[in-house]
Write an enzyme that holds these catalytic residues in place. Structure first.
Site: not given
Ligand code: FAD
Ligand code: NAP
Length: 314
Positions: A136, A139-140
Protein backbone atom coordinates in the site's frame (compact mmCIF):
# COMPACT_ATOMS: atom_id res chain seq x y z
CA UNK A 1 -24.35 -12.63 27.01
CA UNK A 2 -23.95 -12.23 23.24
CA UNK A 3 -26.36 -9.76 21.67
CA UNK A 4 -28.52 -11.03 18.79
CA UNK A 5 -29.59 -8.59 16.07
CA UNK A 6 -32.13 -9.49 13.42
CA UNK A 7 -32.36 -7.65 10.09
CA UNK A 8 -34.06 -8.27 6.77
CA UNK A 9 -30.82 -7.63 4.91
CA UNK A 10 -27.32 -8.05 6.28
CA UNK A 11 -24.68 -6.38 4.10
CA UNK A 12 -21.15 -7.65 4.70
CA UNK A 13 -18.52 -5.18 3.50
CA UNK A 14 -18.15 -1.40 3.26
CA UNK A 15 -16.64 -0.77 -0.18
CA UNK A 16 -18.59 0.78 -3.09
CA UNK A 17 -20.68 -2.41 -3.43
CA UNK A 18 -21.66 -2.56 0.24
CA UNK A 19 -22.48 1.13 0.66
CA UNK A 20 -24.49 1.24 -2.57
CA UNK A 21 -26.44 -1.84 -1.43
CA UNK A 22 -26.99 0.07 1.83
CA UNK A 23 -28.46 3.07 0.02
CA UNK A 24 -30.83 0.95 -2.08
CA UNK A 25 -31.90 -1.46 0.69
CA UNK A 26 -32.61 1.51 2.98
CA UNK A 27 -34.75 3.21 0.34
CA UNK A 28 -36.64 -0.09 -0.03
CA UNK A 29 -37.46 0.28 3.70
CA UNK A 30 -35.62 -2.92 4.57
CA UNK A 31 -33.70 -1.36 7.53
CA UNK A 32 -30.43 -3.04 6.52
CA UNK A 33 -27.46 -3.58 8.78
CA UNK A 34 -24.04 -3.13 7.15
CA UNK A 35 -20.96 -4.61 8.84
CA UNK A 36 -17.83 -2.76 7.77
CA UNK A 37 -15.05 -5.30 8.31
CA UNK A 38 -11.39 -4.70 8.91
CA UNK A 39 -11.06 -2.06 6.17
CA UNK A 40 -13.94 0.46 6.50
CA UNK A 41 -14.41 1.99 3.04
CA UNK A 42 -12.60 -0.86 1.28
CA UNK A 43 -9.79 -0.71 -1.28
CA UNK A 44 -10.33 2.89 -2.35
CA UNK A 45 -9.16 4.02 1.08
CA UNK A 46 -5.69 2.80 0.03
CA UNK A 47 -5.39 5.11 -2.95
CA UNK A 48 -5.22 8.84 -3.65
CA UNK A 49 -6.84 10.37 -6.75
CA UNK A 50 -9.78 8.58 -8.31
CA UNK A 51 -10.44 10.02 -11.75
CA UNK A 52 -13.12 7.69 -13.07
CA UNK A 53 -15.99 8.03 -10.61
CA UNK A 54 -18.73 9.61 -12.74
CA UNK A 55 -19.62 13.14 -11.75
CA UNK A 56 -16.31 13.90 -10.06
CA UNK A 57 -13.36 14.67 -12.31
CA UNK A 58 -11.08 13.94 -9.40
CA UNK A 59 -11.71 12.84 -5.84
CA UNK A 60 -9.48 11.34 -3.16
CA UNK A 61 -10.37 7.66 -2.61
CA UNK A 62 -10.77 7.97 1.19
CA UNK A 63 -12.98 11.09 0.77
CA UNK A 64 -15.21 9.31 -1.73
CA UNK A 65 -15.70 6.44 0.71
CA UNK A 66 -16.54 8.80 3.59
CA UNK A 67 -19.21 10.33 1.34
CA UNK A 68 -20.59 6.90 0.43
CA UNK A 69 -20.76 5.91 4.11
CA UNK A 70 -22.56 9.16 4.98
CA UNK A 71 -24.97 8.62 2.07
CA UNK A 72 -25.88 5.09 3.20
CA UNK A 73 -26.30 6.29 6.79
CA UNK A 74 -28.48 9.23 5.73
CA UNK A 75 -30.81 6.84 3.88
CA UNK A 76 -31.25 4.81 7.08
CA UNK A 77 -28.64 2.06 6.82
CA UNK A 78 -27.25 1.00 10.20
CA UNK A 79 -23.48 0.79 9.92
CA UNK A 80 -21.60 -1.34 12.41
CA UNK A 81 -17.85 -1.56 13.00
CA UNK A 82 -17.48 -5.31 13.31
CA UNK A 83 -15.96 -8.19 11.34
CA UNK A 84 -18.04 -11.20 10.36
CA UNK A 85 -16.13 -14.30 11.42
CA UNK A 86 -18.56 -16.97 10.24
CA UNK A 87 -21.72 -17.26 8.21
CA UNK A 88 -24.19 -20.15 8.47
CA UNK A 89 -26.05 -20.47 5.18
CA UNK A 90 -27.71 -23.82 5.91
CA UNK A 91 -30.96 -22.45 7.39
CA UNK A 92 -33.05 -19.29 7.12
CA UNK A 93 -32.79 -16.84 8.72
CA UNK A 94 -29.06 -16.95 7.98
CA UNK A 95 -26.75 -16.49 10.97
CA UNK A 96 -23.51 -14.52 11.02
CA UNK A 97 -21.25 -14.15 14.02
CA UNK A 98 -19.23 -10.98 14.51
CA UNK A 99 -15.80 -10.62 16.06
CA UNK A 100 -17.54 -8.53 18.74
CA UNK A 101 -19.59 -11.58 19.73
CA UNK A 102 -22.78 -10.13 18.23
CA UNK A 103 -24.94 -12.67 16.42
CA UNK A 104 -26.63 -11.30 13.29
CA UNK A 105 -29.62 -13.10 11.82
CA UNK A 106 -30.92 -12.07 8.40
CA UNK A 107 -33.58 -13.00 5.87
CA UNK A 108 -31.13 -12.18 3.07
CA UNK A 109 -27.39 -11.55 2.98
CA UNK A 110 -25.44 -9.38 0.56
CA UNK A 111 -21.80 -10.39 0.36
CA UNK A 112 -19.63 -7.41 -0.60
CA UNK A 113 -16.32 -8.43 0.92
CA UNK A 114 -14.29 -7.35 -2.10
CA UNK A 115 -10.70 -8.34 -2.64
CA UNK A 116 -7.34 -8.24 -0.86
CA UNK A 117 -3.81 -7.64 -2.10
CA UNK A 118 -1.93 -10.70 -3.33
CA UNK A 119 1.61 -11.46 -2.24
CA UNK A 120 4.34 -13.30 -4.11
CA UNK A 121 4.76 -15.85 -1.32
CA UNK A 122 8.54 -15.54 -0.93
CA UNK A 123 9.85 -16.21 2.59
CA UNK A 124 11.99 -13.03 2.41
CA UNK A 125 8.91 -10.99 1.36
CA UNK A 126 7.12 -12.26 4.45
CA UNK A 127 10.12 -11.64 6.70
CA UNK A 128 10.27 -7.92 5.78
CA UNK A 129 6.52 -7.17 5.63
CA UNK A 130 6.09 -3.97 7.61
CA UNK A 131 9.88 -3.43 7.57
CA UNK A 132 10.26 -2.22 3.99
CA UNK A 133 7.87 -4.56 2.18
CA UNK A 134 4.36 -3.16 1.65
CA UNK A 135 1.28 -3.54 -0.56
CA UNK A 136 0.00 0.00 0.00
CA UNK A 137 1.89 3.01 -1.32
CA UNK A 138 -0.55 5.55 0.12
CA UNK A 139 -0.21 3.98 3.56
CA UNK A 140 3.57 3.63 3.61
CA UNK A 141 5.05 5.81 0.84
CA UNK A 142 5.76 8.67 3.23
CA UNK A 143 8.44 6.61 5.01
CA UNK A 144 10.64 6.56 1.91
CA UNK A 145 11.42 10.23 1.47
CA UNK A 146 14.59 10.56 -0.63
CA UNK A 147 15.05 6.76 -0.85
CA UNK A 148 15.15 4.30 -3.74
CA UNK A 149 12.10 2.08 -4.09
CA UNK A 150 10.98 -0.81 -6.28
CA UNK A 151 7.42 -1.63 -7.33
CA UNK A 152 6.49 -5.12 -8.56
CA UNK A 153 3.68 -5.54 -11.11
CA UNK A 154 2.34 -4.22 -14.40
CA UNK A 155 -1.34 -3.38 -13.80
CA UNK A 156 -3.14 -0.16 -12.88
CA UNK A 157 -2.23 -0.54 -9.22
CA UNK A 158 1.50 -0.97 -9.87
CA UNK A 159 1.63 2.00 -12.24
CA UNK A 160 -0.41 4.24 -9.93
CA UNK A 161 1.72 3.23 -6.96
CA UNK A 162 4.94 3.92 -8.88
CA UNK A 163 3.66 7.37 -9.88
CA UNK A 164 2.49 8.17 -6.36
CA UNK A 165 5.79 7.06 -4.84
CA UNK A 166 7.73 9.56 -6.95
CA UNK A 167 6.31 12.18 -4.54
CA UNK A 168 8.69 10.78 -1.93
CA UNK A 169 11.33 8.56 -3.51
CA UNK A 170 14.50 9.63 -5.30
CA UNK A 171 14.04 6.76 -7.79
CA UNK A 172 11.35 4.15 -8.47
CA UNK A 173 12.13 0.98 -10.41
CA UNK A 174 9.04 -0.72 -11.80
CA UNK A 175 9.79 -4.42 -12.10
CA UNK A 176 7.51 -6.33 -14.45
CA UNK A 177 7.67 -9.91 -15.70
CA UNK A 178 6.78 -8.94 -19.29
CA UNK A 179 7.65 -5.92 -21.45
CA UNK A 180 4.03 -4.81 -21.75
CA UNK A 181 1.92 -3.19 -19.06
CA UNK A 182 -1.75 -4.04 -18.63
CA UNK A 183 -2.50 -0.64 -17.06
CA UNK A 184 -4.69 1.99 -18.75
CA UNK A 185 -2.99 3.96 -21.53
CA UNK A 186 -3.29 7.30 -19.73
CA UNK A 187 -1.41 5.86 -16.75
CA UNK A 188 1.28 4.24 -18.92
CA UNK A 189 1.79 7.57 -20.63
CA UNK A 190 2.33 9.32 -17.28
CA UNK A 191 4.68 6.56 -16.17
CA UNK A 192 6.85 6.76 -19.27
CA UNK A 193 7.12 10.53 -18.98
CA UNK A 194 8.17 10.48 -15.32
CA UNK A 195 11.95 10.95 -15.05
CA UNK A 196 12.09 9.32 -11.61
CA UNK A 197 10.67 5.99 -12.84
CA UNK A 198 12.73 3.33 -14.58
CA UNK A 199 10.92 0.22 -15.85
CA UNK A 200 12.79 -3.08 -15.65
CA UNK A 201 11.20 -5.54 -18.09
CA UNK A 202 11.23 -9.34 -18.02
CA UNK A 203 12.21 -9.55 -14.35
CA UNK A 204 10.72 -11.26 -11.31
CA UNK A 205 11.49 -10.62 -7.67
CA UNK A 206 13.68 -13.45 -6.44
CA UNK A 207 14.58 -12.31 -2.93
CA UNK A 208 14.26 -9.34 -0.63
CA UNK A 209 17.60 -8.60 0.98
CA UNK A 210 17.80 -6.85 4.32
CA UNK A 211 19.44 -6.46 7.67
CA UNK A 212 18.18 -7.16 11.16
CA UNK A 213 19.53 -4.37 13.31
CA UNK A 214 17.62 -2.17 12.71
CA UNK A 215 15.35 -4.42 10.67
CA UNK A 216 14.93 -3.11 7.14
CA UNK A 217 15.35 -3.74 3.43
CA UNK A 218 18.62 -2.91 1.71
CA UNK A 219 18.12 -4.40 -1.78
CA UNK A 220 16.21 -6.82 -3.96
CA UNK A 221 17.56 -9.64 -6.08
CA UNK A 222 15.67 -9.94 -9.34
CA UNK A 223 15.81 -12.68 -11.92
CA UNK A 224 15.57 -12.26 -15.70
CA UNK A 225 12.64 -14.48 -16.72
CA UNK A 226 14.36 -15.61 -19.93
CA UNK A 227 18.04 -15.86 -19.04
CA UNK A 228 17.78 -16.54 -15.30
CA UNK A 229 20.42 -13.89 -14.66
CA UNK A 230 20.24 -12.40 -11.16
CA UNK A 231 20.72 -8.67 -10.57
CA UNK A 232 20.80 -6.88 -7.22
CA UNK A 233 19.07 -3.50 -6.98
CA UNK A 234 19.69 -1.39 -3.88
CA UNK A 235 16.45 -0.05 -2.35
CA UNK A 236 14.79 0.71 0.97
CA UNK A 237 11.20 -0.06 -0.01
CA UNK A 238 9.51 -2.88 -1.94
CA UNK A 239 5.90 -2.34 -3.01
CA UNK A 240 4.17 -5.49 -4.20
CA UNK A 241 1.30 -4.64 -6.58
CA UNK A 242 0.52 -7.90 -8.37
CA UNK A 243 -3.24 -7.83 -8.10
CA UNK A 244 -5.96 -8.78 -5.72
CA UNK A 245 -7.71 -12.01 -4.75
CA UNK A 246 -11.39 -12.23 -3.77
CA UNK A 247 -12.07 -12.18 -0.02
CA UNK A 248 -14.18 -15.35 -0.07
CA UNK A 249 -13.21 -16.89 3.28
CA UNK A 250 -16.76 -16.80 4.67
CA UNK A 251 -18.28 -18.76 1.79
CA UNK A 252 -15.53 -20.57 -0.12
CA UNK A 253 -16.73 -23.99 1.04
CA UNK A 254 -20.44 -23.44 0.49
CA UNK A 255 -20.91 -21.29 -2.60
CA UNK A 256 -20.10 -22.04 -6.21
CA UNK A 257 -16.90 -20.23 -7.24
CA UNK A 258 -15.19 -19.46 -10.55
CA UNK A 259 -11.81 -18.25 -11.87
CA UNK A 260 -9.88 -19.25 -8.78
CA UNK A 261 -12.23 -18.11 -6.03
CA UNK A 262 -14.69 -15.47 -7.27
CA UNK A 263 -18.27 -16.10 -6.13
CA UNK A 264 -20.42 -17.22 -9.05
CA UNK A 265 -23.64 -15.31 -9.68
CA UNK A 266 -26.37 -16.07 -12.19
CA UNK A 267 -25.81 -14.05 -15.38
CA UNK A 268 -27.42 -10.61 -15.14
CA UNK A 269 -28.12 -10.99 -11.43
CA UNK A 270 -26.39 -11.16 -8.04
CA UNK A 271 -27.98 -14.47 -7.02
CA UNK A 272 -25.43 -17.00 -5.80
CA UNK A 273 -25.83 -20.77 -5.65
CA UNK A 274 -27.76 -20.41 -2.35
CA UNK A 275 -31.15 -18.64 -2.54
CA UNK A 276 -31.17 -15.56 -0.31
CA UNK A 277 -27.39 -15.04 -0.48
CA UNK A 278 -26.36 -12.36 -2.97
CA UNK A 279 -22.88 -11.26 -4.01
CA UNK A 280 -21.65 -7.96 -5.45
CA UNK A 281 -18.44 -6.19 -6.38
CA UNK A 282 -14.89 -7.51 -6.61
CA UNK A 283 -15.87 -10.66 -4.70
CA UNK A 284 -17.73 -11.88 -7.75
CA UNK A 285 -16.03 -10.01 -10.60
CA UNK A 286 -12.72 -11.25 -12.00
CA UNK A 287 -13.00 -9.05 -15.09
CA UNK A 288 -13.87 -5.39 -14.47
CA UNK A 289 -13.00 -4.80 -10.77
CA UNK A 290 -13.83 -1.10 -10.70
CA UNK A 291 -15.50 1.10 -8.12
CA UNK A 292 -18.34 1.99 -10.46
CA UNK A 293 -19.06 -1.61 -11.50
CA UNK A 294 -18.95 -2.69 -7.84
CA UNK A 295 -21.42 0.06 -6.93
CA UNK A 296 -23.66 -1.06 -9.81
CA UNK A 297 -23.65 -4.62 -8.52
CA UNK A 298 -24.38 -3.35 -5.00
CA UNK A 299 -27.52 -1.73 -6.39
CA UNK A 300 -28.50 -4.96 -8.17
CA UNK A 301 -27.94 -7.00 -4.99
CA UNK A 302 -30.23 -4.76 -2.93
CA UNK A 303 -32.96 -4.97 -5.59
CA UNK A 304 -32.51 -8.77 -5.84
CA UNK A 305 -32.66 -9.07 -2.03
CA UNK A 306 -35.80 -6.92 -1.88
CA UNK A 307 -37.54 -9.19 -4.40
CA UNK A 308 -36.36 -12.33 -2.61
CA UNK A 309 -37.71 -11.10 0.74
CA UNK A 310 -41.06 -10.14 -0.78
CA UNK A 311 -41.40 -13.55 -2.46
CA UNK A 312 -40.33 -15.51 0.61
CA UNK A 313 -42.19 -13.63 3.33
CA UNK A 314 -43.22 -15.93 6.19
P1 FAD B 1 -13.74 -3.48 -1.50
O1 FAD B 1 -13.52 -2.07 -1.82
O2 FAD B 1 -12.64 -4.46 -1.64
O3 FAD B 1 -14.31 -3.55 -0.01
C1 FAD B 1 -14.47 -4.78 0.64
C2 FAD B 1 -15.07 -4.52 2.01
O4 FAD B 1 -15.40 -5.78 2.62
C3 FAD B 1 -14.12 -3.82 2.98
O5 FAD B 1 -14.83 -2.79 3.60
C4 FAD B 1 -13.78 -4.90 4.01
O6 FAD B 1 -13.57 -4.37 5.31
C5 FAD B 1 -15.06 -5.72 3.98
N1 FAD B 1 -14.93 -7.09 4.47
C6 FAD B 1 -14.10 -8.06 4.02
N2 FAD B 1 -14.25 -9.18 4.78
C7 FAD B 1 -15.19 -8.88 5.71
C8 FAD B 1 -15.77 -9.60 6.81
N3 FAD B 1 -15.41 -10.86 7.08
N4 FAD B 1 -16.70 -8.98 7.57
C9 FAD B 1 -17.08 -7.72 7.27
N5 FAD B 1 -16.58 -6.99 6.26
C10 FAD B 1 -15.64 -7.57 5.51
N6 FAD B 1 -11.30 1.43 -9.10
C11 FAD B 1 -11.75 2.47 -9.81
O7 FAD B 1 -12.85 2.42 -10.37
N7 FAD B 1 -11.01 3.62 -9.90
C12 FAD B 1 -9.82 3.77 -9.29
O8 FAD B 1 -9.16 4.82 -9.42
C13 FAD B 1 -9.32 2.69 -8.53
N8 FAD B 1 -8.15 2.79 -7.89
C14 FAD B 1 -7.70 1.75 -7.14
C15 FAD B 1 -6.48 1.88 -6.48
C16 FAD B 1 -5.99 0.85 -5.70
C17 FAD B 1 -4.67 1.00 -4.99
C18 FAD B 1 -6.74 -0.36 -5.59
C19 FAD B 1 -6.24 -1.47 -4.72
C20 FAD B 1 -7.95 -0.50 -6.26
C21 FAD B 1 -8.44 0.55 -7.05
N9 FAD B 1 -9.64 0.45 -7.75
C22 FAD B 1 -10.11 1.51 -8.46
C23 FAD B 1 -10.48 -0.77 -7.68
C24 FAD B 1 -11.62 -0.53 -6.63
O9 FAD B 1 -11.06 -0.07 -5.43
C25 FAD B 1 -12.40 -1.81 -6.40
O10 FAD B 1 -12.91 -2.29 -7.63
C26 FAD B 1 -13.57 -1.58 -5.44
O11 FAD B 1 -13.13 -1.00 -4.23
C27 FAD B 1 -14.28 -2.88 -5.11
O12 FAD B 1 -15.35 -2.58 -4.27
P2 FAD B 1 -16.04 -3.66 -3.36
O13 FAD B 1 -17.15 -2.95 -2.67
O14 FAD B 1 -16.36 -4.87 -4.13
O15 FAD B 1 -14.95 -4.14 -2.30
P1 NAP C 1 -4.10 -6.69 -12.21
O1 NAP C 1 -4.74 -5.83 -13.22
O2 NAP C 1 -4.56 -8.11 -12.03
O3 NAP C 1 -2.53 -6.68 -12.53
C1 NAP C 1 -1.63 -7.46 -11.78
C2 NAP C 1 -0.22 -7.26 -12.36
O4 NAP C 1 0.69 -8.00 -11.54
C3 NAP C 1 -0.09 -7.78 -13.78
O5 NAP C 1 0.72 -6.91 -14.53
C4 NAP C 1 0.57 -9.15 -13.61
O6 NAP C 1 1.43 -9.47 -14.65
C5 NAP C 1 1.40 -8.93 -12.36
N1 NAP C 1 1.54 -10.18 -11.61
C6 NAP C 1 0.56 -11.00 -11.18
N2 NAP C 1 1.08 -12.04 -10.50
C7 NAP C 1 2.42 -11.88 -10.52
C8 NAP C 1 3.50 -12.62 -9.99
N3 NAP C 1 3.31 -13.75 -9.30
N4 NAP C 1 4.75 -12.15 -10.20
C9 NAP C 1 4.97 -11.00 -10.89
N5 NAP C 1 3.98 -10.24 -11.41
C10 NAP C 1 2.72 -10.68 -11.22
O7 NAP C 1 -4.20 -6.07 -10.72
P2 NAP C 1 -4.27 -4.53 -10.23
O8 NAP C 1 -3.31 -3.70 -10.95
O9 NAP C 1 -4.19 -4.61 -8.74
O10 NAP C 1 -5.74 -4.09 -10.62
C11 NAP C 1 -6.87 -4.82 -10.07
C12 NAP C 1 -8.17 -4.21 -10.58
O11 NAP C 1 -8.35 -2.93 -9.96
C13 NAP C 1 -8.14 -3.99 -12.08
O12 NAP C 1 -9.40 -4.29 -12.61
C14 NAP C 1 -7.84 -2.54 -12.23
O13 NAP C 1 -8.38 -1.96 -13.41
C15 NAP C 1 -8.51 -1.94 -10.97
N6 NAP C 1 -7.81 -0.70 -10.65
C16 NAP C 1 -8.23 0.42 -11.32
C17 NAP C 1 -7.55 1.60 -11.14
C18 NAP C 1 -8.00 2.80 -11.92
O14 NAP C 1 -9.06 2.75 -12.51
N7 NAP C 1 -7.26 3.89 -11.93
C19 NAP C 1 -6.45 1.65 -10.30
C20 NAP C 1 -6.04 0.49 -9.64
C21 NAP C 1 -6.72 -0.69 -9.85
P3 NAP C 1 0.89 -9.81 -16.13
O15 NAP C 1 0.50 -8.49 -16.72
O16 NAP C 1 2.06 -10.44 -16.79
O17 NAP C 1 -0.28 -10.74 -15.92
Amino acid sequence: MAETRHTSVLIIGSGPAGYTAGVYASRAMLSPILVQGIEPGGQLTTTTEVENWPGLTEVQGPDLMIQMEAHAKAMGCEIIGDIIMSLDTTARPFTAIGDSGTIYTADAVILATGARAKWLGLPSEDAYKGFGVSACATCDGFFYRGQEIVVIGGGNTAVEEALFLTNFASKVTLIHRRDELRAEKILIDRLMKNPKIEPLWFHQLDEVVGEDNPKGVTAVRVKHVKTGEITEIPCKGVFVAIGHAPANELVKDVLELHNGGYVTVKPGSTETSIPGIFAAGDLTDHKYRQAVTSAGMGCMAALDAERFIAENAV
